[in-house]
Design a protein around this motif. Sequence first.
Motif, short mmCIF file in Angstrom:
data_model
loop_
_atom_site.label_atom_id
_atom_site.label_comp_id
_atom_site.label_asym_id
_atom_site.label_seq_id
_atom_site.Cartn_x
_atom_site.Cartn_y
_atom_site.Cartn_z
N ASP A 131 32.22 45.00 43.14
CA ASP A 131 33.68 45.09 43.02
C ASP A 131 34.16 44.40 41.76
O ASP A 131 35.08 44.88 41.07
N PHE A 132 33.51 43.28 41.42
CA PHE A 132 33.93 42.57 40.20
C PHE A 132 33.61 43.38 38.95
O PHE A 132 34.41 43.43 38.01
N VAL A 133 32.44 44.01 38.91
CA VAL A 133 32.09 44.85 37.77
C VAL A 133 33.11 45.97 37.60
O VAL A 133 33.56 46.28 36.48
N ARG A 134 33.51 46.57 38.71
CA ARG A 134 34.54 47.60 38.66
C ARG A 134 35.87 47.03 38.16
O ARG A 134 36.60 47.67 37.41
N ALA A 135 36.16 45.78 38.57
CA ALA A 135 37.41 45.15 38.15
C ALA A 135 37.43 44.91 36.65
O ALA A 135 38.47 45.06 35.99
N VAL A 136 36.28 44.54 36.09
CA VAL A 136 36.19 44.35 34.64
C VAL A 136 36.40 45.69 33.94
O VAL A 136 37.11 45.78 32.93
N GLU A 137 35.82 46.73 34.50
CA GLU A 137 35.92 48.05 33.88
C GLU A 137 37.33 48.61 33.92
O GLU A 137 37.81 49.19 32.94
N ASP A 138 38.03 48.41 35.06
CA ASP A 138 39.37 49.01 35.17
C ASP A 138 40.51 48.05 34.84
O ASP A 138 41.68 48.40 34.98
N GLY A 139 40.17 46.83 34.41
CA GLY A 139 41.21 45.92 33.93
C GLY A 139 41.79 44.99 34.96
O GLY A 139 42.69 44.19 34.66
N ARG A 140 41.31 45.03 36.21
CA ARG A 140 41.81 44.07 37.21
C ARG A 140 41.37 42.65 36.86
O ARG A 140 41.97 41.67 37.29
N TRP A 141 40.25 42.53 36.14
CA TRP A 141 39.86 41.24 35.58
C TRP A 141 40.02 41.32 34.06
O TRP A 141 39.52 42.28 33.45
N PRO A 142 40.73 40.38 33.45
CA PRO A 142 41.33 39.19 34.05
C PRO A 142 42.79 39.34 34.45
O PRO A 142 43.45 38.35 34.76
N ALA A 143 43.31 40.56 34.47
CA ALA A 143 44.75 40.76 34.71
C ALA A 143 45.17 40.37 36.13
O ALA A 143 46.20 39.70 36.31
N GLU A 144 44.40 40.78 37.14
CA GLU A 144 44.80 40.55 38.53
C GLU A 144 43.63 39.97 39.34
O GLU A 144 43.12 40.61 40.27
N PRO A 145 43.19 38.78 39.01
CA PRO A 145 41.99 38.24 39.65
C PRO A 145 42.13 37.99 41.15
O PRO A 145 41.14 38.08 41.88
#
Length: 551
Positions: A131-145
């Motif tokens: 899920d974290f890798v996906r968050a990095v790819e779609d911009g949830r990290w670091p925008a919405e951690p």
Amino acid sequence: MKIVLIHPNYHSGGAEIAGNWPPAWVAYLAGPLKEAGYTDITFIDAMTHHIGEDDLRARIAALAPDIVGCTAITPSIYKAERVLEIAKEAAPDAVTVLGGVHATFMFKQVLSEAPQVDVIVRGEGEEVFLDFVRAVEDGRWPAEPKRIKGIAYSADGEIVATAAAPTVKNLEGLTPDWSILEWENYVYIPLNTRLAIPSMARGCPFTCSFCSQWKFWRDYRVRDPKAVVDEIEDLVENHGVGFFILADEEPTINKRKFTAFCEELIARGLPERVKWGINTRVTDIQRDKEMLPLWRRAGLVHVSLGTEAAAQMKLDLFNKETRVEQNKEAIRLLREADIFTEAQFIVGLDNETEETLEETYRFARDWNPDLANWTMYTPWPFTPLFQELGDKVEVFDFEKYNFVTPIMKPDAMDRATLLDRVMHNYRRFYMNKALFHYPWRGTGFRRKYLLGCLKAFAKAGFARTFYDLGKVGYWGPQSKEKVDFHFDDSRQIAEAQMADWEATADRKRKAAERKAAVRDQIKAEKARLAEIQAGARACGGEDRVSQTPAE
């Protein structure tokens, strides 16, 4: 998305004497990642290859990763933190991620001392890391951690832990990628064959005070035995594995599934191609004594028993829920089933003496296991026993929390004497085995295995890697005065971690006070009613007190 996973270069002179252990964590992480389409994954096993910092820096720079992930148990935490520091130097734009049991429970300590760690994955990593890798790819990290469950990080000078992720419910849905490992590097010395460490279950229903497994995995889950055998068959056929050790703390807890596992191995003819070992409790051996012949036919040849202590008071302190006399019985039963036994003794608590250490040696000789280990008590900083020990814990250099360095100082002896007396037990036990047991105990496989174990001990002893003896300067009783464990006294518990512990302890204290108050109220109310009832009987109205208004 380029991902680099690194196993830190940490060595302690403990379990490594039996060979190089394959880092199963990377296979279990890489499998779900690749199934989700993240195929650009590189694994660097810095431990097995003894990769130095300069070489590691060059490799990371050449790979130019987007994410660098590392894992750590407590003694390897500083090496893991250094790995991610090097990653920041070599690939400044990469996101650094740390997982493992130590970071899970000590994330405030880690984030306080290692600003190079961007994110900590707490608990089981497969689903959270994906899920974290996906968050990095779609911009949830670091925008919405805060939308990412199961992580911890620093933001604006504060340490933040998001909501805990649920445990992995569908273990069958996790397909490890064992091909990511270079299997020729992982050899089990006693049999000179490739070694694997698959998993049958996660968690443990017991709550031993010195252990963290039951806290890390949270709930106990057992995989489908056929799926586990599928995985083992793949390891044997496609990766040349000839010996495996189940990673479970106690794979025999679920008798029905463990029996099905053994039967499935036999049905596929695998015992002729692969042997295996487990850790388990003495009570399971006694419970399943009629099943031991089946276990042996399934290829089980080595059982490491958590005997832990030769004194009942220690077993009670550890919350083992076993009796000393059960240890001897379990070893006898295994020996009669032609299964090699390994007895584990935890030594080095504050009440340890030369006499108690001698007692463990006498018990080891009396019980007559094939192997015996004297493990230094290591108070994991996130276990109940650590909190109870309080000021008795003087060393906070976690790199030495490796089961071979005496973290605790017994009241009756110094640490060097403790090490010397433990080595005295090892010398006597294995000298006796080498001269009168291993060369003459049976023929064929039994003799080969026992002599292989002796070879592993001899190899580690000659290289001075056993118990880190070379590093600490121990060469025998005559060298006690010169032993130096090289504790880093500058290492201390971070303020944030200490505050967290104190807050937790305060919550537990208040909860205990509330429970005690409720118990007192119930007790007082029962006493009041009893007094009323007694008075009513004295007036001849005993029947009226027990009647309800409707009556």
